[in-house]
Motif scaffolding. Structure first.
Motif, PDB file in Angstrom:
ATOM      1  N   ILE A  22      -5.891  27.167  53.831  1.00 37.89           N
ATOM      2  CA  ILE A  22      -4.890  27.133  52.761  1.00 37.89           C
ATOM      3  C   ILE A  22      -3.482  27.414  53.280  1.00 37.89           C
ATOM      4  O   ILE A  22      -3.286  28.151  54.245  1.00 37.89           O
ATOM      5  CB  ILE A  22      -5.230  28.111  51.604  1.00 37.89           C
ATOM      6  CG1 ILE A  22      -5.039  29.563  52.021  1.00 37.89           C
ATOM      7  CG2 ILE A  22      -6.626  27.875  51.082  1.00 37.89           C
ATOM      8  CD1 ILE A  22      -5.015  30.506  50.853  1.00 37.89           C
ATOM      9  N   ASP A  23      -2.506  26.793  52.625  1.00 37.06           N
ATOM     10  CA  ASP A  23      -1.081  27.015  52.889  1.00 37.06           C
ATOM     11  C   ASP A  23      -0.432  27.507  51.601  1.00 37.06           C
ATOM     12  O   ASP A  23      -0.708  26.984  50.526  1.00 37.06           O
ATOM     13  CB  ASP A  23      -0.396  25.717  53.324  1.00 37.06           C
ATOM     14  CG  ASP A  23      -0.933  25.193  54.650  1.00 37.06           C
ATOM     15  OD1 ASP A  23      -1.152  26.010  55.558  1.00 37.06           O
ATOM     16  OD2 ASP A  23      -1.137  23.973  54.760  1.00 37.06           O
ATOM     17  N   LEU A  24       0.433  28.502  51.744  1.00 40.22           N
ATOM     18  CA  LEU A  24       1.072  29.093  50.568  1.00 40.22           C
ATOM     19  C   LEU A  24       2.398  29.715  50.983  1.00 40.22           C
ATOM     20  O   LEU A  24       2.466  30.436  51.975  1.00 40.22           O
ATOM     21  CB  LEU A  24       0.148  30.169  49.975  1.00 40.22           C
ATOM     22  CG  LEU A  24       0.631  30.980  48.779  1.00 40.22           C
ATOM     23  CD1 LEU A  24       0.772  30.098  47.556  1.00 40.22           C
ATOM     24  CD2 LEU A  24      -0.347  32.112  48.480  1.00 40.22           C
ATOM     25  N   GLU A  25       3.454  29.416  50.221  1.00 38.93           N
ATOM     26  CA  GLU A  25       4.763  30.012  50.482  1.00 38.93           C
ATOM     27  C   GLU A  25       5.346  30.555  49.180  1.00 38.93           C
ATOM     28  O   GLU A  25       5.317  29.876  48.158  1.00 38.93           O
ATOM     29  CB  GLU A  25       5.731  28.978  51.065  1.00 38.93           C
ATOM     30  CG  GLU A  25       5.391  28.526  52.468  1.00 38.93           C
ATOM     31  CD  GLU A  25       6.398  27.523  53.008  1.00 38.93           C
ATOM     32  OE1 GLU A  25       7.291  27.092  52.229  1.00 38.93           O
ATOM     33  OE2 GLU A  25       6.303  27.167  54.191  1.00 38.93           O
ATOM     34  N   VAL A  26       5.856  31.770  49.240  1.00 40.51           N
ATOM     35  CA  VAL A  26       6.530  32.364  48.081  1.00 40.51           C
ATOM     36  C   VAL A  26       7.894  32.852  48.544  1.00 40.51           C
ATOM     37  O   VAL A  26       8.000  33.628  49.494  1.00 40.51           O
ATOM     38  CB  VAL A  26       5.720  33.530  47.487  1.00 40.51           C
ATOM     39  CG1 VAL A  26       6.405  34.050  46.227  1.00 40.51           C
ATOM     40  CG2 VAL A  26       4.294  33.104  47.172  1.00 40.51           C
ATOM     41  N   LYS A  27       8.927  32.363  47.882  1.00 39.42           N
ATOM     42  CA  LYS A  27      10.299  32.646  48.298  1.00 39.42           C
ATOM     43  C   LYS A  27      10.837  33.917  47.646  1.00 39.42           C
ATOM     44  O   LYS A  27      10.330  34.368  46.616  1.00 39.42           O
ATOM     45  CB  LYS A  27      11.207  31.461  47.938  1.00 39.42           C
ATOM     46  CG  LYS A  27      10.805  30.147  48.590  1.00 39.42           C
ATOM     47  CD  LYS A  27      11.705  29.015  48.098  1.00 39.42           C
ATOM     48  CE  LYS A  27      11.369  27.697  48.789  1.00 39.42           C
ATOM     49  NZ  LYS A  27      10.021  27.217  48.464  1.00 39.42           N
ATOM     50  N   LYS A  28      11.890  34.443  48.228  1.00 36.96           N
ATOM     51  CA  LYS A  28      12.572  35.617  47.669  1.00 36.96           C
ATOM     52  C   LYS A  28      13.111  35.290  46.285  1.00 36.96           C
ATOM     53  O   LYS A  28      13.660  34.218  46.054  1.00 36.96           O
ATOM     54  CB  LYS A  28      13.714  36.031  48.599  1.00 36.96           C
ATOM     55  CG  LYS A  28      14.415  37.311  48.163  1.00 36.96           C
ATOM     56  CD  LYS A  28      15.492  37.714  49.152  1.00 36.96           C
ATOM     57  CE  LYS A  28      16.173  39.004  48.704  1.00 36.96           C
ATOM     58  NZ  LYS A  28      17.233  39.415  49.636  1.00 36.96           N
ATOM     59  N   GLY A  29      12.935  36.198  45.339  1.00 35.90           N
ATOM     60  CA  GLY A  29      13.438  36.011  43.984  1.00 35.90           C
ATOM     61  C   GLY A  29      12.622  35.048  43.146  1.00 35.90           C
ATOM     62  O   GLY A  29      13.071  34.609  42.086  1.00 35.90           O
ATOM     63  N   GLU A  30      11.406  34.749  43.581  1.00 39.74           N
ATOM     64  CA  GLU A  30      10.577  33.758  42.907  1.00 39.74           C
ATOM     65  C   GLU A  30       9.345  34.412  42.284  1.00 39.74           C
ATOM     66  O   GLU A  30       8.796  35.370  42.816  1.00 39.74           O
ATOM     67  CB  GLU A  30      10.139  32.706  43.932  1.00 39.74           C
ATOM     68  CG  GLU A  30       9.229  31.629  43.400  1.00 39.74           C
ATOM     69  CD  GLU A  30       8.903  30.573  44.456  1.00 39.74           C
ATOM     70  OE1 GLU A  30       9.228  29.401  44.217  1.00 39.74           O
ATOM     71  OE2 GLU A  30       8.332  30.919  45.504  1.00 39.74           O
ATOM     72  N   VAL A  31       8.931  33.864  41.141  1.00 44.15           N
ATOM     73  CA  VAL A  31       7.641  34.243  40.545  1.00 44.15           C
ATOM     74  C   VAL A  31       6.700  33.060  40.765  1.00 44.15           C
ATOM     75  O   VAL A  31       6.944  31.960  40.272  1.00 44.15           O
ATOM     76  CB  VAL A  31       7.776  34.558  39.041  1.00 44.15           C
ATOM     77  CG1 VAL A  31       6.417  34.966  38.476  1.00 44.15           C
ATOM     78  CG2 VAL A  31       8.795  35.656  38.802  1.00 44.15           C
ATOM     79  N   TYR A  32       5.652  33.309  41.527  1.00 44.33           N
ATOM     80  CA  TYR A  32       4.722  32.241  41.913  1.00 44.33           C
ATOM     81  C   TYR A  32       3.381  32.463  41.211  1.00 44.33           C
ATOM     82  O   TYR A  32       2.759  33.515  41.353  1.00 44.33           O
ATOM     83  CB  TYR A  32       4.536  32.241  43.426  1.00 44.33           C
ATOM     84  CG  TYR A  32       3.728  31.073  43.968  1.00 44.33           C
ATOM     85  CD1 TYR A  32       4.353  29.922  44.430  1.00 44.33           C
ATOM     86  CD2 TYR A  32       2.339  31.115  44.012  1.00 44.33           C
ATOM     87  CE1 TYR A  32       3.629  28.851  44.943  1.00 44.33           C
ATOM     88  CE2 TYR A  32       1.602  30.049  44.503  1.00 44.33           C
ATOM     89  CZ  TYR A  32       2.250  28.926  44.971  1.00 44.33           C
ATOM     90  OH  TYR A  32       1.519  27.861  45.464  1.00 44.33           O
ATOM     91  N   GLY A  33       2.950  31.466  40.450  1.00 45.99           N
ATOM     92  CA  GLY A  33       1.680  31.556  39.746  1.00 45.99           C
ATOM     93  C   GLY A  33       0.540  31.025  40.598  1.00 45.99           C
ATOM     94  O   GLY A  33       0.625  29.923  41.146  1.00 45.99           O
TER      95      GLY A  33
END
Length: 299
Positions: A22-33
Motif C-alpha cells: 500500500i501507498d499512502l500520503e497525508v500532508k500537513k494541515g490535511e484531514v485524510y479519511g
C-alpha cells in the motif's frame, strides 16, 4: 510536506497477507479519511504507523522519521484514539486525562477544562463506572487537549451520541485550522465526507482509490430525479441509465458519467417540468467497490 508517508508497505502474518504494497500520503494541515470494510487492513496500517508492529516490507514514515525505529520520538507529537478504549479502572477520568497529557509534555488546564465541559464528562468518576461513550470521551479529550501535530483516529466516535459526534467534528475542524494533520479511519461515511480533504479506500489490504472527493466522483453515477409532461418510461432502456424507478409521474435513476450528455438530451424530448441532479456521494463510491468485491466472492 508529508506528515505521513507509506510506500509499498506489505504486512504478512504467516501465509496471510494483511497489507499488500500500500501507498499512502497525508500532508500537513490535511484531514485524510481512511475507509474500507471490516478486515480491509485499516487497523493494521495504523498499527504499522504507530510502531506497534513492523512492516514485512516497504517504508512507513511520520514527520520524516521511521515509524518503527523512531516510534518513541514520534509518539511525543502524535495523539491516538482507538475505537475501543482501555482505561485504568481505579483511576478517575480526570486522572487518566492528566496522565496522558503529562506523557505528551504538559497540561494545558484551560484547554483540558474547556473540552471536559464541551464533551459533558464528569471527570471525578472512576473509569470502571463509565459507559463506552464516556470512555471514548476521555480518549478524545486527552487527544485534543494535547499539543500533538498529528492525530490518528481509528473509529473515534464509536459509542458517542449525535450531539457528541458533532462536538468531535468541531474539534477536528479546529486542529485543522491550526495547521495540524488528522488521519481519520471511520465507518461513518457522512462524517468522512464532511470532514476530510482527501479520502483513501482500502480493500483486502490494497489501496484501490485515493484522492479528493471531486477527483473520485467521476468514478460513480450521478443521481437524477425528473418530472415530465409526457411519459418518460422508455428511458429505462436508455444506455447508461441504471436503477430506473417511477412513482406518481416522477422518475428517479442513476446515470453513468460518460453517458450524462446523451441522457440529458433524451430527457429533454419529454418536456421537463422539474429536474434535480445530485453528485455521487462517498457512500456511492464505497458501496460500488464493496459490492463489486462481494459479488466477485459469491461468483
Amino acid at each position: 510536506m508529508n506528515m505521513i508517508e507509506v510506500k509499498g508497505v506489505t504486512k504478512k502474518f504467516g501465509k496471510f497477507t494483511a497489507l499488500n504494497g500500500i501507498d499512502l500520503e497525508v500532508k500537513k494541515g490535511e484531514v485524510y479519511g481512511f475507509i474500507g470494510p471490516n478486515g480491509a487492513g485499516k487497523s493494521t496500517t495504523i498499527r504499522v504507523l504507530l510502531g506497534i508492529i513492523q512492516a514485512t516490507s516497504g517504508t512507513a514514515t511520520i514527520f520524516g522519521r521511521d515509524a518503527w525505529k523512531d516510534a518513541v520520538e514520534i509518539h511525543r507529537k502524535v495523539a491516538y484514539v482507538p475505537g475501543d478504549v482501555n482505561l485504568w479502572e481505579n483511576l478517575t477520568g480526570g486522572e487518566i486525562i492528566d496522565t496522558f497529557l503529562k506523557l505528551r509534555g504538559g497540561i494545558n488546564k484551560k484547554k483540558r477544562d474547556t473540552l471536559i465541559e464541551k464533551f459533558q464528562l464528569d471527570p471525578r468518576k472512576k473509569a470502571g463506572t463509565y459507559s463506552k461513550g464516556n470512555r471514548q470521551k476521555i480518549a478524545l479529550i486527552a487527544a485534543f487537549a494535547s499539543d500533538a501535530d498529528l492525530f490518528i483516529l481509528d473509529e473515534p466516535t464509536s459509542g458517542l451520541d449525535p450531539l457528541m459526534e458533532n462536538m468531535f467534528q468541531q474539534c477536528v475542524e479546529e486542529v485543522k485550522y491550526e495547521g495540524k494533520c488528522v488521519l481519520l479511519s471511520s465507518h461513518i461515511l457522512s462524517e468522512v465526507e464532511q470532514l476530510c480533504d482527501r479520502v483513501g479506500i482500502i480493500r483486502k489490504g490494497e489501496m484501490i482509490e485515493s484522492g479528493t472527493l471531486d477527483e473520485l466522483r467521476h468514478l460513480t453515477r450521478t443521481n437524477i430525479l425528473i418530472e415530465t409532461e409526457k411519459s418518460a418510461a422508455v428511458l429505462s432502456d436508455q444506455p447508461g441509465i441504471h436503477q430506473f424507478t417511477e412513482e406518481d409521474g416522477i422518475y428517479s435513476f442513476q446515470v453513468d458519467p460518460e453517458k450524462l450528455s446523451d441522457v440529458m438530451q433524451k430527457v429533454s424530448e419529454f418536456g421537463v417540468k422539474r429536474i434535480e441532479s445530485t453528485p455521487p456521494t462517498l457512500e456511492d463510491l464505497f458501496m460500488r467497490h464493496y459490492q463489486t468485491d462481494s459479488a466477485a466472492e459469491k461468483g
